[in-house]
Each structure stands twice: as structure tokens, then as C-alpha cells.
Design a protein around this motif. Structure first.
Motif, PDB file in Angstrom:
ATOM      1  N   LEU A   1       8.827   1.726   7.309  1.00 21.75           N
ATOM      2  CA  LEU A   1       7.662   1.038   6.762  1.00 21.75           C
ATOM      3  C   LEU A   1       6.997   0.257   7.877  1.00 21.75           C
ATOM      4  N   VAL A   2       5.707   0.441   8.051  1.00 27.94           N
ATOM      5  CA  VAL A   2       4.987  -0.194   9.157  1.00 27.94           C
ATOM      6  C   VAL A   2       5.169  -1.705   9.131  1.00 27.94           C
ATOM      7  N   GLU A   3       4.949  -2.310   7.979  1.00 26.69           N
ATOM      8  CA  GLU A   3       5.047  -3.770   7.878  1.00 26.69           C
ATOM      9  C   GLU A   3       6.444  -4.250   8.246  1.00 26.69           C
ATOM     10  N   ASP A   4       7.473  -3.612   7.669  1.00 22.45           N
ATOM     11  CA  ASP A   4       8.847  -4.014   7.961  1.00 22.45           C
ATOM     12  C   ASP A   4       9.190  -3.831   9.435  1.00 22.45           C
ATOM     13  N   GLU A   5       8.726  -2.725  10.011  1.00 22.98           N
ATOM     14  CA  GLU A   5       9.040  -2.442  11.417  1.00 22.98           C
ATOM     15  C   GLU A   5       8.400  -3.471  12.344  1.00 22.98           C
ATOM     16  N   MET A   6       7.166  -3.828  12.068  1.00 24.63           N
ATOM     17  CA  MET A   6       6.500  -4.822  12.907  1.00 24.63           C
ATOM     18  C   MET A   6       7.208  -6.181  12.816  1.00 24.63           C
ATOM     19  N   LEU A   7       7.607  -6.548  11.601  1.00 22.63           N
ATOM     20  CA  LEU A   7       8.327  -7.817  11.426  1.00 22.63           C
ATOM     21  C   LEU A   7       9.676  -7.777  12.143  1.00 22.63           C
ATOM     22  N   LYS A   8      10.350  -6.631  12.073  1.00 25.44           N
ATOM     23  CA  LYS A   8      11.646  -6.482  12.734  1.00 25.44           C
ATOM     24  C   LYS A   8      11.510  -6.654  14.243  1.00 25.44           C
ATOM     25  N   LEU A   9      10.381  -6.212  14.780  1.00 21.06           N
ATOM     26  CA  LEU A   9      10.130  -6.292  16.217  1.00 21.06           C
ATOM     27  C   LEU A   9       9.614  -7.667  16.648  1.00 21.06           C
ATOM     28  N   GLY A  10       9.434  -8.561  15.681  1.00 22.44           N
ATOM     29  CA  GLY A  10       9.023  -9.915  16.019  1.00 22.44           C
ATOM     30  C   GLY A  10       7.538 -10.173  15.968  1.00 22.44           C
ATOM     31  N   ALA A  11       6.790  -9.251  15.367  1.00 27.41           N
ATOM     32  CA  ALA A  11       5.347  -9.448  15.245  1.00 27.41           C
ATOM     33  C   ALA A  11       5.030 -10.468  14.155  1.00 27.41           C
ATOM     34  N   VAL A  12       3.862 -11.049  14.259  1.00 30.63           N
ATOM     35  CA  VAL A  12       3.326 -11.898  13.195  1.00 30.63           C
ATOM     36  C   VAL A  12       2.393 -11.005  12.386  1.00 30.63           C
TER      37      VAL A  12
ATOM     38  N   GLU B   1       0.832  -1.207   0.000  1.00 31.80           N
ATOM     39  CA  GLU B   1       0.000   0.000   0.000  1.00 31.80           C
ATOM     40  C   GLU B   1       0.865   1.256   0.000  1.00 31.80           C
ATOM     41  N   GLU B   2       1.974   1.221   0.757  1.00 32.03           N
ATOM     42  CA  GLU B   2       2.884   2.372   0.769  1.00 32.03           C
ATOM     43  C   GLU B   2       3.490   2.584  -0.610  1.00 32.03           C
ATOM     44  N   GLU B   3       3.836   1.488  -1.251  1.00 36.24           N
ATOM     45  CA  GLU B   3       4.379   1.584  -2.610  1.00 36.24           C
ATOM     46  C   GLU B   3       3.345   2.152  -3.571  1.00 36.24           C
ATOM     47  N   ALA B   4       2.095   1.747  -3.382  1.00 33.52           N
ATOM     48  CA  ALA B   4       1.021   2.203  -4.267  1.00 33.52           C
ATOM     49  C   ALA B   4       0.803   3.710  -4.175  1.00 33.52           C
ATOM     50  N   VAL B   5       1.053   4.285  -2.991  1.00 32.23           N
ATOM     51  CA  VAL B   5       0.880   5.739  -2.856  1.00 32.23           C
ATOM     52  C   VAL B   5       2.198   6.483  -3.078  1.00 32.23           C
ATOM     53  N   GLY B   6       3.262   5.753  -3.415  1.00 30.36           N
ATOM     54  CA  GLY B   6       4.517   6.368  -3.804  1.00 30.36           C
ATOM     55  C   GLY B   6       5.328   7.004  -2.694  1.00 30.36           C
ATOM     56  N   LEU B   7       5.162   6.500  -1.451  1.00 32.14           N
ATOM     57  CA  LEU B   7       5.840   7.147  -0.329  1.00 32.14           C
ATOM     58  C   LEU B   7       6.817   6.225   0.407  1.00 32.14           C
ATOM     59  N   THR B   8       7.189   5.130  -0.222  1.00 33.54           N
ATOM     60  CA  THR B   8       8.102   4.177   0.411  1.00 33.54           C
ATOM     61  C   THR B   8       9.413   4.839   0.828  1.00 33.54           C
TER      62      THR B   8
END
Length: 230
Positions: A173-184, A160-167
């Protein structure tokens, strides 16, 4: 029911020179879920006063139009209380609408972090949606671990971030940050409705998920059983 809604005060989209803020659908849809259920709503923001509205052409919905035409809602929005003046003891829950603004202020605001931690420590269920999932990045459990570690969550996705051109503009990035913190981290198709429940934490993927996340939170407050995810 007394519900706190925390809105961003940040209005600069990185170094682009463009404006940002909160996303109206993510405030309006939950606001009326709560209002129509008879809840008492308090709007708060880090700086208080009128928070900045993201000026990008948004999805107009019946609820955003209703919010714009609602004099009482507009009066509340004009006079949000300062975030550092609120206490979790005065509320049954807190809901964080998104927009890109929270990535810069609420994600780093120590007062916001402590507020979220205090709601959870008091056994209260909370909800965050879209970019406001990023406001969880520094929230810790009582034993010092990241709150989201091992938890099922969702939020604004890389796609979605890529789709709005703001990556390349957002601080993370919310998704990357959550994964980095160990979230599922789970997600559905871009702009699809997706809400995840894990214990006291309710997360919604994007603007279209904000109303559903609010309905899930309301059901929790009313003592109804919650679906694990939708």
C-alpha cells in the motif's frame, strides 16, 4: 523545455487474472499541461513500445478524450522509448503517471531508481502521482537514506485502495509504505485534488491530482514560487 514521462509496462493485476497498466487521465492531463506550454515530451517505459492501458472504466475527461483523438499523442504512445535508453542529462525534469501497473515494475526497476536519483542529484525537480509514489520506495539520498524519509509526500491512499477493492491485491500500500520509510504522508478526501511540494519532489494523491501536479512542476521549471501544498 524537455520533459520525460515514464509509464508502466506492467499489465497483470497480481494473481487475479485481470489486466492493469497506466491510468489514462494521469498521462493525458499532464501531457497537455506540458504540450500546451510548448514543452518537448518524451514518453518512456521499461519495455518500450505501446504500454498497457488500464482497461477498467475510467473517468472520462475532456483531456482523455483529447488524448485519444490526438494522432501525434497516439503515435508517441505507440513508440515509447525503452527506459534504459534515456539519460537525465537530456531532460529538464521527469514526471511519473500512475495506474496500478507501476506498483509491480517501476517500484522495483533498478534503472528507474537510478534515473530518479540522477535527476535529484542534478538539482532537478521531479513529480510522481498516485501509485507512482510507490516508485520512490527504493530511491535513496546520496548518504544512503530513503529519499522520502522526513519528506512531506502524498500518493494513492489506503482509503482509495480500499474503495477500488484492491487492498489485498497490490504488492504494498503506497500510504503504508511511505509511512514505513519515514515520510510525512498527507492526504485529502478520497478522489480530492491534493499536491505536495517538498524541495525537489512534487507528489500528487490520485488521478484527479495529476494535472495539478503537472502545473506545479511546470511552474517550478518556469522559476515561479511554489505553494507548499494544496
Amino acid at each position: 523545455m524537455k520533459i520525460l514521462m515514464v509509464i508502466t509496462s506492467h499489465d497483470q493485476l497480481g494473481n487475479t487474472g485481470r489486466k492493469t497498466g497506466f491510468w489514462l487521465e494521469e498521462l493525458a492531463a499532464p501531457y497537455f499541461v506540458f504540450k500546451d506550454a510548448g514543452a518537448e515530451i518524451t514518453l518512456a517505459s521499461p519495455k518500450g513500445g505501446r504500454p498497457p492501458l488500464d482497461p477498467e472504466p475510467g473517468f472520462r475527461t475532456d483531456l482523455t478524450l483529447r488524448f485519444e483523438a490526438d494522432a501525434a499523442a497516439q503515435a508517441q504512445l505507440n513508440e515509447t522509448v525503452r527506459l534504459d535508453s534515456v539519460r537525465q542529462e537530456d531532460f529538464d525534469t521527469v514526471f511519473y503517471p500512475g495506474g496500478h501497473g507501476p506498483m509491480w515494475d517501476l517500484a522495483e526497476d533498478k534503472g528507474s531508481v537510478k534515473l530518479i536519483e540522477s535527476f535529484l542529484a542534478a538539482g532537478k525537480t521531479i513529480a510522481v502521482v498516485c501509485h507512482s509514489t510507490g516508485a520512490l520506495r527504493h530511491v535513496k539520498t546520496p548518504d544512503g537514506k530513503p529519499l522520502v524519509q522526513g519528506k512531506e509526500v502524498t500518493g494513492f491512499t489506503n482509503g482509495e485502495e480500499e474503495a477500488v477493492g484492491l487492498t489485498k491485491v497490490v504488492p504494498f500500500l503506497v500510504e503504508d509504505e511511505m509511512l514505513k520509510l519515514g515520510a510525512v504522508f498527507s492526504k485529502t478526501a478520497n478522489w480530492g485534488v491534493h499536491v505536495v511540494v517538498d524541495g525537489q519532489l512534487i507528489t500528487g494523491q490520485n488521478p484527479h491530482s495529476s494535472g495539478a501536479a503537472a502545473q506545479t512542476l511546470l511552474a517550478s521549471l518556469q522559476g515561479k514560487p511554489l505553494a507548499h501544498a494544496s
